[in-house]
Design an enzyme around this catalytic site. Structure first.
Site, PDB file in Angstrom:
ATOM      1  CB  THR A 199      -0.594   0.005   1.169  1.00 57.87           C
ATOM      2  OG1 THR A 199      -1.692  -1.011   1.465  1.00 57.87           O
ATOM      3  CG2 THR A 199      -1.358   1.189   1.481  1.00 57.87           C
ATOM      4  NE  ARG A 227      -8.938  -7.103   3.126  1.00 56.68           N
ATOM      5  CZ  ARG A 227      -7.960  -6.623   2.996  1.00 56.68           C
ATOM      6  NH1 ARG A 227      -7.675  -5.645   1.690  1.00 56.68           N
ATOM      7  NH2 ARG A 227      -7.684  -6.546   4.207  1.00 56.68           N
ATOM      8  N   GLY A 229     -10.492  -3.552   2.296  1.00 57.89           N
ATOM      9  CA  GLY A 229      -9.529  -3.230   3.932  1.00 57.89           C
ATOM     10  C   GLY A 229      -9.946  -2.166   4.348  1.00 57.89           C
ATOM     11  CG  ASP A 230      -5.841  -0.384   6.393  1.00 56.88           C
ATOM     12  OD1 ASP A 230      -5.964  -0.797   5.540  1.00 56.88           O
ATOM     13  OD2 ASP A 230      -5.386   0.361   6.973  1.00 56.88           O
ATOM     14  CB  THR A 249       1.315  -0.111   5.350  1.00 54.71           C
ATOM     15  OG1 THR A 249       1.876  -1.488   4.133  1.00 54.71           O
ATOM     16  CG2 THR A 249       1.883   0.988   5.665  1.00 54.71           C
ATOM     17  N   GLY A 250      -0.480  -2.452   6.618  1.00 58.55           N
ATOM     18  CA  GLY A 250      -0.266  -3.579   6.702  1.00 58.55           C
ATOM     19  C   GLY A 250      -1.869  -4.146   7.068  1.00 58.55           C
TER      20      GLY A 250
HETATM   21  N1  GLY Z   1      -3.448  -2.200   3.896  1.00 58.78           N
HETATM   22  C1  GLY Z   1      -4.188  -2.357   3.207  1.00 58.78           C
HETATM   23  C2  GLY Z   1      -5.735  -3.462   2.860  1.00 58.78           C
HETATM   24  O1  GLY Z   1      -5.312  -4.128   4.090  1.00 58.78           O
HETATM   25  O2  GLY Z   1      -6.423  -3.502   2.128  1.00 58.78           O
END
Ligand code: GLY
Length: 335
Positions: A199, A227, A229-230, A249-250
């Site tokens: 990311t 899905r 993500g964050d 990022t993670g």
């Molecule tokens: N941090 C990026 C994701 O999990 O989508």
């Protein structure tokens, strides 16, 4: 007063005003990341060199905006588009593949001085998702758009759309093939080793003392069922207010569950924790305690910043008063 004396007085007053303005002008700062994860020491030197060069280019490109007196949002957008266009990072070109072999990208941007925000999720044809996130913030009444609707909006806004094949890289395709093989064998996915990281993100402080944050990602390899993500979730992977800006990022699920980016800024604002401590608590304690991992970049309105991560490396860099880009990859480097 004599006309000449009045003129001299006016010039002196103006100069004094300018000196005061200069004294109060904030020194701009830009901090970026290109993802945290397992980054092997024996990484091919040519790749490593190319990544470091691209991080420097992103910093220089973003910082040029700040030096020209442009808002933090412009620096964030400029730096992230450079990284999205480079195939080494999991954002834009080079994004990871879903279980079905498609690319579904997420991005968000937030203006700390107004708390305005824009985000997009699950877009598959937008060349630079960060530009669309910004357009959502500036030209729509909404904060987050997803999928086909987001792409319809992109078309209306004149945001460049590309054929899905633009995002493909052989490296990411092979990552998916390995993950699919493990799925077939019923093996447990080693999330970190599979490098769903990569990311990209940026946080900036402009000469007016305003902060902004942005994040862009392809998400995680082999993701399914739409899905998200964050990264595009305001407060989870991206957040900025008047005192603090964060891009994470993670492993996104853990950043969502801990509302990581907002949690860091609240620790700073409400609990008066020093920025580095606040970032460390969330990234190196709260998230690993739940079983997650990753990193973040955090920037304060006083120009202080932190780049914590709990993985073997994080592509990262910063640029400040001297205009020299500082970049690093491994944990023992101190840029
Ligand atoms: N941090 C990026 C994701 O999990 O989508």
């Amino acid at each position: 007063m004599h006309v000449r004396s009045r003129w001299v007085a006016m010039v002196l007053a103006l100069s004094a005003g300018m000196v005061m303005m200069q004294a109060h002008a904030v020194v701009p700062v830009l901090v970026i990341h290109g993802g945290a994860g397992v980054i092997k020491r024996d990484m091919d030197p040519a790749t490593q060199k190319a990544i470091r060069a691209k991080l420097r280019e992103a910093l220089e490109h973003g910082y040029a905006q700040l030096k020209a007196g442009k808002p933090a949002l412009d620096a964030v957008t400029a730096a992230i588009t450079v990284l999205e266009d480079d195939p080494h990072f999991n954002a834009g070109k080079g994004a990871v593949f879903t279980h079905e072999g498609t690319n579904e990208m997420d991005a968000a941007i937030m203006d700390g001085s107004t708390l305005r925000a824009g985000a997009v999720a699950d877009v598959g044809h937008v060349k630079n998702p960060i530009l669309l996130a910004r357009a959502v913030m500036e030209h729509s009444p909404h904060v987050m758009l997803a999928g086909q609707g987001a792409e319809t909006f992109a078309r209306e806004q004149g945001i460049p759309l590309v054929d899905a094949s633009y995002f493909r890289t052989e490296y990411r395709w092979q990552q998916l093939q390995k993950a699919l093989k493990r799925d077939r064998l019923g093996q447990h996915q080693d999330e970190e080793a599979e490098g769903h990281f990569g990311t990209v993100g940026a946080v900036a402080l402009d000469t007016h003392g305003h902060l902004a944050a942005g994040t862009s990602t392809g998400g995680m390899t082999d993701k399914r069922w739409g899905r998200i993500g964050d990264s595009p979730i305001i407060g989870a992977g991206t957040y900025a207010n008047a005192g603090c800006a964060v891009s994470g990022t993670g492993w996104g699920e853990f950043y969502i569950r801990t509302v990581a980016a907002h949690a860091i800024c609240m620790r700073v604002a409400v609990m008066h924790e020093p920025l580095k401590q606040a970032a460390d608590e969330v990234i190196n304690r709260e998230i690993p305690k739940l079983g997650g991992d990753g990193g973040a970049i955090v920037l304060g309105a006083d120009g202080s910043f932190a780049m914590p991560f709990n993985t073997s490396g994080m592509f990262r860099g910063w640029i400040g008063a001297d205009g020299v880009p500082h970049v690093a990859i491994f944990a023992d480097e101190h840029p």
